[in-house]
Structure formats: C-alpha cells, structure tokens
Design a protein around this motif. Structure first.
Motif, PDB file in Angstrom:
ATOM      1  N   HIS A   5      57.670 -33.377  -1.704  1.00 47.34           N
ATOM      2  CA  HIS A   5      58.301 -34.312  -0.782  1.00 47.34           C
ATOM      3  C   HIS A   5      58.378 -35.705  -1.403  1.00 47.34           C
ATOM      4  O   HIS A   5      57.639 -36.032  -2.339  1.00 47.34           O
ATOM      5  CB  HIS A   5      57.549 -34.378   0.553  1.00 47.34           C
ATOM      6  CG  HIS A   5      56.203 -35.019   0.471  1.00 47.34           C
ATOM      7  ND1 HIS A   5      55.061 -34.328   0.127  1.00 47.34           N
ATOM      8  CD2 HIS A   5      55.821 -36.306   0.680  1.00 47.34           C
ATOM      9  CE1 HIS A   5      54.028 -35.149   0.136  1.00 47.34           C
ATOM     10  NE2 HIS A   5      54.457 -36.358   0.459  1.00 47.34           N
ATOM     11  N   GLU A   6      59.295 -36.517  -0.868  1.00 47.73           N
ATOM     12  CA  GLU A   6      59.472 -37.888  -1.330  1.00 47.73           C
ATOM     13  C   GLU A   6      59.585 -38.812  -0.124  1.00 47.73           C
ATOM     14  O   GLU A   6      60.229 -38.464   0.874  1.00 47.73           O
ATOM     15  CB  GLU A   6      60.739 -38.004  -2.183  1.00 47.73           C
ATOM     16  CG  GLU A   6      60.666 -37.255  -3.497  1.00 47.73           C
ATOM     17  CD  GLU A   6      61.932 -37.392  -4.321  1.00 47.73           C
ATOM     18  OE1 GLU A   6      62.900 -38.027  -3.817  1.00 47.73           O
ATOM     19  OE2 GLU A   6      61.979 -36.874  -5.457  1.00 47.73           O
ATOM     20  N   ASN A   7      58.956 -39.980  -0.206  1.00 44.13           N
ATOM     21  CA  ASN A   7      59.033 -40.993   0.850  1.00 44.13           C
ATOM     22  C   ASN A   7      59.964 -42.111   0.405  1.00 44.13           C
ATOM     23  O   ASN A   7      59.794 -42.669  -0.686  1.00 44.13           O
ATOM     24  CB  ASN A   7      57.645 -41.578   1.143  1.00 44.13           C
ATOM     25  CG  ASN A   7      56.709 -40.534   1.739  1.00 44.13           C
ATOM     26  OD1 ASN A   7      57.073 -39.381   1.899  1.00 44.13           O
ATOM     27  ND2 ASN A   7      55.506 -40.958   2.055  1.00 44.13           N
ATOM     28  N   LYS A   8      60.924 -42.459   1.250  1.00 41.62           N
ATOM     29  CA  LYS A   8      61.840 -43.564   0.967  1.00 41.62           C
ATOM     30  C   LYS A   8      62.003 -44.416   2.227  1.00 41.62           C
ATOM     31  O   LYS A   8      62.624 -43.968   3.199  1.00 41.62           O
ATOM     32  CB  LYS A   8      63.199 -43.038   0.501  1.00 41.62           C
ATOM     33  CG  LYS A   8      63.196 -42.491  -0.920  1.00 41.62           C
ATOM     34  CD  LYS A   8      64.595 -42.178  -1.397  1.00 41.62           C
ATOM     35  CE  LYS A   8      64.590 -41.691  -2.846  1.00 41.62           C
ATOM     36  NZ  LYS A   8      65.971 -41.387  -3.323  1.00 41.62           N
ATOM     37  N   THR A  11      62.075 -42.695   5.628  1.00 36.39           N
ATOM     38  CA  THR A  11      62.452 -41.278   5.580  1.00 36.39           C
ATOM     39  C   THR A  11      61.516 -40.479   4.676  1.00 36.39           C
ATOM     40  O   THR A  11      61.139 -40.932   3.592  1.00 36.39           O
ATOM     41  CB  THR A  11      63.902 -41.124   5.063  1.00 36.39           C
ATOM     42  OG1 THR A  11      64.785 -41.861   5.892  1.00 36.39           O
ATOM     43  CG2 THR A  11      64.325 -39.662   5.067  1.00 36.39           C
ATOM     44  N   ILE A  12      61.142 -39.286   5.155  1.00 36.71           N
ATOM     45  CA  ILE A  12      60.384 -38.330   4.346  1.00 36.71           C
ATOM     46  C   ILE A  12      61.269 -37.102   4.154  1.00 36.71           C
ATOM     47  O   ILE A  12      61.732 -36.511   5.132  1.00 36.71           O
ATOM     48  CB  ILE A  12      59.074 -37.910   5.029  1.00 36.71           C
ATOM     49  CG1 ILE A  12      58.215 -39.124   5.361  1.00 36.71           C
ATOM     50  CG2 ILE A  12      58.294 -36.934   4.140  1.00 36.71           C
ATOM     51  CD1 ILE A  12      56.991 -38.776   6.195  1.00 36.71           C
TER      52      ILE A  12
END
Length: 253
Positions: A5-8, A11-12
């Motif tokens: 997963h990536e956090n921006k 937003t996840i």
C-alpha cells in the motif's frame, strides 16, 4: 504475487504485482474495517491480475476528516489462485487430440467419476507403458512442470510425488498431464506448445497403482477445482466423443 500500500496526502491505495506468466486471482476474505475513512468505490472481493503485471490497484480509501484519528482497523486476509476464477464458461465444443502418437491405442482404465481416485472429478486415466510419448492434446502455454520425482504408490500419500505438466489454454481452462516418469518432462515453463507437440514421457509417479497417464482439464476456481468434460477426436479424427471408462481408443490421424 505481492500486495502493498501507499499513502498520499489523504488517500491510502493498495496495489498488487503479479510476477507469474499467467493470470492470478486475488480473493479477499471479507470487507475492511475502517476508522474515519471512506471507500470512493465498492471494495471488490475478487481481483484478477494480468500476467507479468505491476501496480494493479485493488483498493482505495480516503480520509473523511483529517482532524480526527483515522486508519484501517483491519484489512481482510486474502488468498491467491492460479488463473481467472471469475470465468464461468469455456469452449465446450473444442475438439482435443488424443495425447499419444498416431497408430497407438490405449484403454481408458478409469474415466469420469471413477471409483478409485476420480470421485466427483472429470478425469481420464490412459493405461500405457512407461516411456510412452505424451503429446499436447491442445495448444497453450506451459505454466508449471515437475520432473524430479521417482516415487509412486497406490495410496493418496504418494500424490505429492507425481511428475506433471500444466498447460493454460486460450479460453482460460487448464490441462494437467500426470504421473510422468523421472526426468520425463520435455517442455519448460513459458513454452508455447502446439497441439501434437511432445511434452513428456508417461510414467508411474505419484498416486498411481500402475503405469498410466492421468489427464484432467479444469476451470480455475477459488473453492474447488471445476473439472470439465473434454471432447476428443478418435479413430481417423473425423469423429469426436467423450471418452468412456474401460474402452480402448485408437489414434489414426
């Protein structure tokens, strides 16, 4: 298959990579438990990852209120499966070639729903001497093979010792050719084979009570393997039929 997963900002996003040469299905066990997060789109339980694909998005969550605590309380567990488990149909009219050389004839010792080891399974056992040439009954992609086993016995405890070739067909079905002899596989993973190509030599490895070839074709599934009936060309190739137990079939084409 790899999930990450990536956090921006707010937003996840969850992504999956599939390093295999065949489609892989990812099936989640349920819905995620979220705190102060919303799902901008429906959370799909099943995802099909294309072959050799990267960053296939499987889920996105957006923060509702940045001033409050937020997070994923629990992400559901998941399993991965060979092939596209969403397939519900296949080319039922495809005519397979008998998996041996022209001029040969062999008996189907155990057929569909056989009492020895084919209960509730559409599979065929051709009795043949060890070392018999095994040909691809249908064209496709070799996605798995095992050739290093030498053990076989008449009980299920030996099932894990079988040598085999697995081929993926264009309609998403998968065929397996079992009980090949030690070092009796003639293809490698990634090979594109044509109908009639040599793929191995018959043997007596795995769960086997005598030299034979076990042939089975199935649709990928997340629960139980959905084995299917297959039409074979027999005699001179102008006739196609479902093979029956205890009958002998010749190949003259």
């Amino acid at each position: 298959m790899k999930m990450y997963h990536e956090n921006k900002t707010d937003t996840i996003s969850y992504y999956a990579d599939n390093s295999e040469i065949y489609p892989v299905s990812v099936v989640f066990s349920g819905q995620p438990e979220l705190e102060n997060l919303r799902k901008p789109e429906v959370f799909k339980i099943t995802h099909v990852l294309p072959p050799k694909s990267v960053r296939t998005k499987v889920a996105t969550f957006v923060i509702i209120d940045k001033k409050k605590k937020w997070g994923i309380k629990k992400m559901p567990s998941y399993f991965s499966y060979l092939g596209d488990v969403t397939l519900k149909s296949h080319d039922a009219n495809y005519q397979y070639d008998l998996p041996f050389r022209k001029g040969k004839l062999f008996q189907v010792w155990q057929g569909y729903n056989g009492t020895f080891s084919h209960q509730n399974e559409y599979a065929l056992d051709f009795v043949m001497p060890e070392g018999t040439d095994i040909l691809a009954a249908r064209e496709g992609l070799v996605i798995d093979e095992v050739h290093s086993n030498s053990k076989g016995c008449a009980t299920e405890s030996c099932a894990k010792f079988g040598n085999y070739v697995t081929i993926l067909h264009s309609d998403g079905t998968v065929a397996q050719y079992y009980h090949l002899k030690l070092n009796g596989v003639s293809v490698k993973i990634g090979d594109e084979v044509k109908k009639g190509d040599l793929i191995g030599l018959s043997g007596n490895t795995g769960w086997s009570n005598g030299p034979h070839l076990h042939f089975v074709c199935f649709l990928p599934d997340a629960k139980n393997k959905k084995t299917i009936k297959t039409l074979f060309r027999t005699l001179d190739g102008t006739k196609s039929e479902f093979l029956a137990e205890k009958k002998t079939y010749s190949k003259n084409y």
